[in-house]
Design a protein around this motif. Structure first.
Motif, PDB file in Angstrom:
ATOM      1  N   LEU A 470      41.125  40.122  25.151  1.00 24.27           N
ATOM      2  CA  LEU A 470      39.957  40.735  24.515  1.00 24.27           C
ATOM      3  C   LEU A 470      38.767  40.765  25.470  1.00 24.27           C
ATOM      4  O   LEU A 470      38.006  41.742  25.507  1.00 24.27           O
ATOM      5  CB  LEU A 470      39.593  39.975  23.241  1.00 24.27           C
ATOM      6  CG  LEU A 470      40.598  40.107  22.088  1.00 24.27           C
ATOM      7  CD1 LEU A 470      40.256  39.148  20.959  1.00 24.27           C
ATOM      8  CD2 LEU A 470      40.629  41.545  21.566  1.00 24.27           C
ATOM      9  N   CYS A 471      38.607  39.713  26.260  1.00 22.30           N
ATOM     10  CA  CYS A 471      37.516  39.649  27.233  1.00 22.30           C
ATOM     11  C   CYS A 471      37.643  40.777  28.260  1.00 22.30           C
ATOM     12  O   CYS A 471      36.644  41.383  28.656  1.00 22.30           O
ATOM     13  CB  CYS A 471      37.513  38.282  27.922  1.00 22.30           C
ATOM     14  SG  CYS A 471      36.087  37.993  28.998  1.00 22.30           S
ATOM     15  N   SER A 533      33.530  34.107  27.342  1.00 24.41           N
ATOM     16  CA  SER A 533      33.582  33.174  28.476  1.00 24.41           C
ATOM     17  C   SER A 533      35.008  32.968  28.978  1.00 24.41           C
ATOM     18  O   SER A 533      35.274  32.057  29.752  1.00 24.41           O
ATOM     19  CB  SER A 533      32.972  31.825  28.078  1.00 24.41           C
ATOM     20  OG  SER A 533      33.712  31.230  27.032  1.00 24.41           O
ATOM     21  N   ALA A 534      35.942  33.835  28.542  1.00 19.96           N
ATOM     22  CA  ALA A 534      37.354  33.658  28.916  1.00 19.96           C
ATOM     23  C   ALA A 534      37.625  33.915  30.391  1.00 19.96           C
ATOM     24  O   ALA A 534      38.688  33.568  30.895  1.00 19.96           O
ATOM     25  CB  ALA A 534      38.242  34.580  28.065  1.00 19.96           C
ATOM     26  N   PHE A 535      36.667  34.534  31.107  1.00 16.94           N
ATOM     27  CA  PHE A 535      36.836  34.767  32.550  1.00 16.94           C
ATOM     28  C   PHE A 535      36.575  33.514  33.374  1.00 16.94           C
ATOM     29  O   PHE A 535      36.793  33.512  34.581  1.00 16.94           O
ATOM     30  CB  PHE A 535      35.892  35.871  33.026  1.00 16.94           C
ATOM     31  CG  PHE A 535      36.404  37.270  32.760  1.00 16.94           C
ATOM     32  CD1 PHE A 535      37.669  37.473  32.214  1.00 16.94           C
ATOM     33  CD2 PHE A 535      35.623  38.377  33.044  1.00 16.94           C
ATOM     34  CE1 PHE A 535      38.139  38.753  31.968  1.00 16.94           C
ATOM     35  CE2 PHE A 535      36.081  39.665  32.806  1.00 16.94           C
ATOM     36  CZ  PHE A 535      37.344  39.846  32.264  1.00 16.94           C
ATOM     37  N   ASP A 536      36.047  32.446  32.730  1.00 11.88           N
ATOM     38  CA  ASP A 536      35.736  31.222  33.473  1.00 11.88           C
ATOM     39  C   ASP A 536      36.979  30.742  34.221  1.00 11.88           C
ATOM     40  O   ASP A 536      38.071  30.683  33.671  1.00 11.88           O
ATOM     41  CB  ASP A 536      35.262  30.114  32.533  1.00 11.88           C
ATOM     42  CG  ASP A 536      33.923  30.425  31.903  1.00 11.88           C
ATOM     43  OD1 ASP A 536      33.350  31.472  32.257  1.00 11.88           O
ATOM     44  OD2 ASP A 536      33.459  29.641  31.058  1.00 11.88           O
ATOM     45  N   ASN A 537      36.792  30.391  35.470  1.00 10.16           N
ATOM     46  CA  ASN A 537      37.842  29.800  36.307  1.00 10.16           C
ATOM     47  C   ASN A 537      38.979  30.763  36.665  1.00 10.16           C
ATOM     48  O   ASN A 537      40.035  30.329  37.125  1.00 10.16           O
ATOM     49  CB  ASN A 537      38.448  28.543  35.652  1.00 10.16           C
ATOM     50  CG  ASN A 537      37.410  27.468  35.434  1.00 10.16           C
ATOM     51  OD1 ASN A 537      36.545  27.268  36.281  1.00 10.16           O
ATOM     52  ND2 ASN A 537      37.484  26.791  34.297  1.00 10.16           N
ATOM     53  N   VAL A 538      38.800  32.051  36.411  1.00 10.37           N
ATOM     54  CA  VAL A 538      39.808  33.039  36.828  1.00 10.37           C
ATOM     55  C   VAL A 538      39.165  33.915  37.902  1.00 10.37           C
ATOM     56  O   VAL A 538      38.167  34.575  37.656  1.00 10.37           O
ATOM     57  CB  VAL A 538      40.281  33.912  35.644  1.00 10.37           C
ATOM     58  CG1 VAL A 538      41.312  34.927  36.118  1.00 10.37           C
ATOM     59  CG2 VAL A 538      40.875  33.040  34.554  1.00 10.37           C
ATOM     60  N   SER A 539      39.733  33.910  39.078  1.00  6.51           N
ATOM     61  CA  SER A 539      39.154  34.681  40.172  1.00  6.51           C
ATOM     62  C   SER A 539      39.302  36.174  39.910  1.00  6.51           C
ATOM     63  O   SER A 539      40.170  36.609  39.136  1.00  6.51           O
ATOM     64  CB  SER A 539      39.830  34.320  41.493  1.00  6.51           C
ATOM     65  OG  SER A 539      41.184  34.751  41.494  1.00  6.51           O
ATOM     66  N   GLU A 540      38.483  36.969  40.592  1.00  3.41           N
ATOM     67  CA  GLU A 540      38.513  38.423  40.420  1.00  3.41           C
ATOM     68  C   GLU A 540      39.888  38.986  40.785  1.00  3.41           C
ATOM     69  O   GLU A 540      40.415  39.871  40.108  1.00  3.41           O
ATOM     70  CB  GLU A 540      37.424  39.049  41.291  1.00  3.41           C
ATOM     71  CG  GLU A 540      37.118  40.487  40.951  1.00  3.41           C
ATOM     72  CD  GLU A 540      36.499  40.651  39.572  1.00  3.41           C
ATOM     73  OE1 GLU A 540      36.820  41.671  38.919  1.00  3.41           O
ATOM     74  OE2 GLU A 540      35.734  39.769  39.151  1.00  3.41           O
ATOM     75  N   LYS A 541      40.481  38.440  41.845  1.00  2.00           N
ATOM     76  CA  LYS A 541      41.781  38.938  42.300  1.00  2.00           C
ATOM     77  C   LYS A 541      42.895  38.615  41.313  1.00  2.00           C
ATOM     78  O   LYS A 541      43.884  39.355  41.210  1.00  2.00           O
ATOM     79  CB  LYS A 541      42.107  38.332  43.662  1.00  2.00           C
ATOM     80  CG  LYS A 541      41.223  38.828  44.798  1.00  2.00           C
ATOM     81  CD  LYS A 541      41.631  38.197  46.124  1.00  2.00           C
ATOM     82  CE  LYS A 541      40.759  38.708  47.259  1.00  2.00           C
ATOM     83  NZ  LYS A 541      41.132  38.079  48.552  1.00  2.00           N
TER      84      LYS A 541
END
Length: 597
Positions: A470-471, A533-541
C-alpha cells in the motif's frame, strides 16, 4: 467548524507579519529578499537551510519537503490545529476579536466563550504558579527547601523549572479568590478540588513540592506534586484532565525543549525519561533536550509532539522498568510515527538522577552512546526472559526472536541479527534463514532446537507485506500501477484503502497524500501512519524486489484461504458434478501454490 468571511481572513493576514509568527518557532536569517532557516515543520529535519519565508508576499515555502502557505497554514502545521483554532490563536496574538460566523452565531458565541474561558484558566494557573513559588521561600516552605537541598538542586534549576511549595489545603484557594477567580474557575483548572463530604474547596496538591507543567507556548497548564514524607498517598500526583491540559497530549519540559531547538536549529535527539526529578537532574548536568512522559503510556499525540523537535528519541526509563512489555508497546507507537527509537540501558537498577549523582555526567553519556536500537532491545528482552539452558527456553527464545527479526526490512541488518541468534542458539545460519523466509511469507514453520516442535507464527509478516504494498501505491512507485485485489488484505481498513487506491488508478487521478488523513479518520490514523512509514529500512534499490516478494507472499496467502474455503465447500457438497468441479479448482490452486514455492 466556524466559517470565517474571506474579508476577515484577509484583514487578519494583513495585520500579522509571517516573519514574526515563524520567527517564534525557529531562527530566521535574512539572505537576499527572503528569510531562511532549517525547516521547522513536523516530520522534516535538515542540516542545510531550505525553508524560505517571503515577507513581501507573506508566505513560506520549504524546498526540501515541499510544504508552503501563509501564516495560518504554518500554525496549523506546527501546532497540529484545525483552521478555526489556528485563526483563533493568531487573533489572540494580534489582539483581534473573533468575529461571528456568517451562518451560525450561536456556535461562534460558544467558540469565543471557549477561548475566553481558556484564557481565564491560563491566567489562573499562572497566578497559582506564582503563589507556589512565593510560598517556597516562606517559613511554611522549610520542608520543601530541605527536600530540594537533599536532592542537590541548585537555585538555577529551582528557578528554571519554577518549583514551588503548597503550604496547606486552604491558602491557594483563598489567594485565587482574592484575585477574583470563582470557585467554578478554580475547579475547571484542576488546581482546586471540592470535598464531596464537606463541600469545601481545597488545594489538590496540598503540602507537596510543586512542579508546574508548561506547554510549548510557555503557558502553565497543570501541576505535578511530590509528597515530602512517606504516607499512604501516592508519592506523585498530577492535575487531572482539564480544558487546557490533557496528559496524553503533552510532555513535561516542552517549553525548555522548544527554546533548545530554537537555539540550535536542530536537535539530534531528545531524551525521554519518566519523571520530573530525572528531567531536572539531566538539565543540571547540561542535558537540555529532555522531556518526561509523567508516568503515562506513550501515546500517538506525544509521538507527534516529539516529531516536531527531532527524528530520534532516546528512551531512558528507570532501571527497574525499562524491560517491561508495556514499554515496548509504547515505543512501537513512536516508531510508527516516523521516529527512530533507541533505548538507554541504566546500570544496577539506577534511574538517571541517581546515576548522575553517584557517577557523574560521563557515566550517563556512556549510557547514551550505548543506546540500543528498538529491535535489538526487543531481542534482549526475549533473551533475558528465557532460560537458554533448557530445551523449552531455547525453543521459545528462537521462536520469538525470529518473529521480531521478520519485522525488519533491512536485509543486512537481518543477516547481522540472524548471526547473533545463531551464536546464541547453536543452530545453523541456513536453517534460521529458511525459517525466517517462511515466516515473512506467512507460512507456518517448525523450529528444531534439540527435538522437533511445531510452532505457528502470528500474521506480523503478512501485515508488514500488506503495508509495504500500500505504501508503494501511495507514493506512486513506477512498479505499483496495476489495480489492487482487495482479497489480498486481511484488515478492514487496508481493504478499504486498496479499493480507494484502485479507484484512483482506474480514474487516472493522482493520489494526494494530504487527503489520506481525512479518508482514514481518527480511528484508522495509527494504521495509516504504519502504512506511510513502511519504507523505513528499505533501500531505494531494494524497493521493487521487496514489493514483488510481498506480492508473492500475499498471493500465496490468498490462495491458501481459497483452498481452505473450497475444501469446506467440497465436504459440504453432496452433488457429484459440483464436487468434481470443486476438486478441479482445488487441484489447480494446489498446483499454483506448489509452483510458487
Amino acid at each position: 467548524m466556524p466559517r470565517f468571511e474571506e474579508k476577515f481572513i484577509d484583514e487578519l493576514l494583513s495585520k500579522i507579519n509571517i516573519v514574526d509568527v515563524i520567527g517564534g518557532y525557529c531562527q530566521l536569517n535574512r539572505r537576499g529578499g527572503s528569510y531562511w532557516a532549517c525547516c521547522p515543520l513536523p516530520g522534516h529535519s535538515e542540516r542545510t537551510p531550505s525553508f524560505a519565508v517571503n515577507e513581501a508576499g507573506q508566505f513560506y515555502k520549504c524546498f526540501g519537503c515541499g510544504r508552503g502557505g501563509n501564516a495560518i497554514k504554518f500554525v496549523m502545521e506546527m501546532e497540529s490545529m484545525d483552521f478555526a483554532d489556528a485563526v483563533a490563536l493568531l487573533c489572540e496574538k494580534a489582539h483581534i476579536p473573533l468575529p461571528a460566523t456568517e451562518n451560525d452565531f450561536k456556535k461562534e458565541k460558544e467558540t469565543k466563550q471557549k477561548y475566553a474561558d481558556k484564557n481565564r484558566l491560563y491566567d489562573l494557573m499562572r497566578e497559582a504558579a506564582l503563589f507556589y513559588v512565593s510560598e517556597l521561600s516562606k517559613p511554611t516552605g522549610a520542608k520543601h527547601r530541605e527536600y530540594i537541598s537533599k536532592r542537590e538542586l541548585t537555585k538555577k534549576e529551582v528557578v528554571a523549572f519554577g518549583l514551588g511549595a503548597s503550604p496547606n489545603y486552604d491558602k491557594l484557594v483563598n489567594h485565587l479568590a482574592s484575585k477574583g477567580f470563582t470557585n467554578e474557575e478554580m475547579l475547571a483548572s484542576g488546581a482546586v478540588q471540592r470535598s464531596q463530604e464537606k463541600g469545601n474547596y481545597f488545594d489538590a496538591l496540598a503540602g507537596r513540592l510543586i512542579f508546574p507543567i508548561i506547554d510549548n507556548m510557555n503557558r502553565v497548564i497543570a501541576f505535578g506534586g511530590r509528597m515530602l514524607e512517606k504516607t499512604d498517598f501516592a508519592k506523585y500526583k498530577n492535575t487531572g484532565d482539564t480544558p487546557i491540559f490533557n496528559k496524553r497530549k503533552t510532555l513535561y519540559n516542552l517549553n525548555i525543549l522548544k527554546k533548545e531547538k530554537l537555539r540550535l536549529g536542530k536537535l539530534d535527539y531528545v531524551i525521554m525519561v519518566e519523571g520530573y526529578m530525572d528531567t531536572i537532574a539531566l538539565h543540571k548536568a547540561d542535558f537540555k533536550n529532555v522531556v518526561a512522559s509523567m508516568g503515562t503510556s506513550l501515546t500517538v499525540e506525544q509521538a507527534r509532539l516529539l516529531k516536531r523537535y527531532t527524528d530520534t528519541v532516546l528512551i531512558c526509563y528507570d532501571g527497574d522498568s525499562a524491560g517491561q512489555n508495556a514499554t515496548v508497546r509504547g515505543l512501537e507507537i513512536l516508531k510508527a510515527n516516523g521516529l527512530e527509537v533507541r533505548i538507554v540501558a541504566m546500570p544496577d537498577g539506577l534511574d538517571p538522577d541517581e546515576l548522575i549523582s553517584q557517577r557523574g555526567r560521563k557515566a550517563y553519556e556512556e549510557c547514551l552512546n550505548n543506546a540500543l536500537p528498538l529491535i535489538d532491545f526487543k531481542l534482549k528482552i526475549v533473551k533475558d526472559s528465557n532460560d537458554l539452558t533448557t530445551i523449552s527456553g531455547k525453543r521459545k527464545y528462537v521462536t520469538e526472536s525470529l518473529k521480531i527479526i521478520a519485522t525488519c526490512e533491512n536485509e543486512s541488518l537481518q543477516e547481522e541479527l540472524l548471526k547473533k541468534l545463531r551464536d546464541d542458539s547453536d543452530l545453523t545460519y541456513e536453517s534460521l534463514r529458511r525459517d525466517l523466509e517462511k515466516i515473512k511469507s506467512g507460512e507456518e514453520v517448525t523450529v528444531s532446537v534439540e527435538q522437533s516442535s511445531a510452532v505457528t507464527f502470528s500474521g506480523t509478516a503478512t501485515e508488514t507485506a500488506e503495508r509495504f504494498i500500500l505504501c508503494c501505491y501511495v507514493n506512486g512507485e513506477d512498479f505499483a500501477k496495476e489495480p489492487l485485489d482487495e482479497e489480498y488484505f486481511s484488515d478492514k481498513f487496508r481493504k478499504e484503502l486498496s479499493q480507494f487506491l484502485t479507484a484512483k488508478i482506474l480514474l487516472g487521478k493522482q493520489i494526494e497524500q494530504d487527503k489520506l488523513k481525512d479518508f482514514a479518520g481518527e480511528e484508522n490514523l495509527e494504521e495509516l501512519l504504519k502504512i506511510l512509514s513502511a519504507f523505513d529500512n528499505v533501500s531505494e534499490k531494494a524497493k521493487e524486489r521487496y514489493f514483488k516478494d510481498c506480492e508473492r507472499a500475499l498471493l500465496n496467502n490468498a490462495i491458501k484461504v481459497k483452498i481452505q474455503l473450497l475444501k469446506a465447500q467440497f465436504e459440504a457438497e453432496t452433488e457429484r458434478e459440483k464436487r468434481t468441479e470443486i476438486a478441479k479448482q482445488l487441484q489447480a490452486l494446489t498446483l499454483k501454490l506448489t509452483k510458487m514455492r
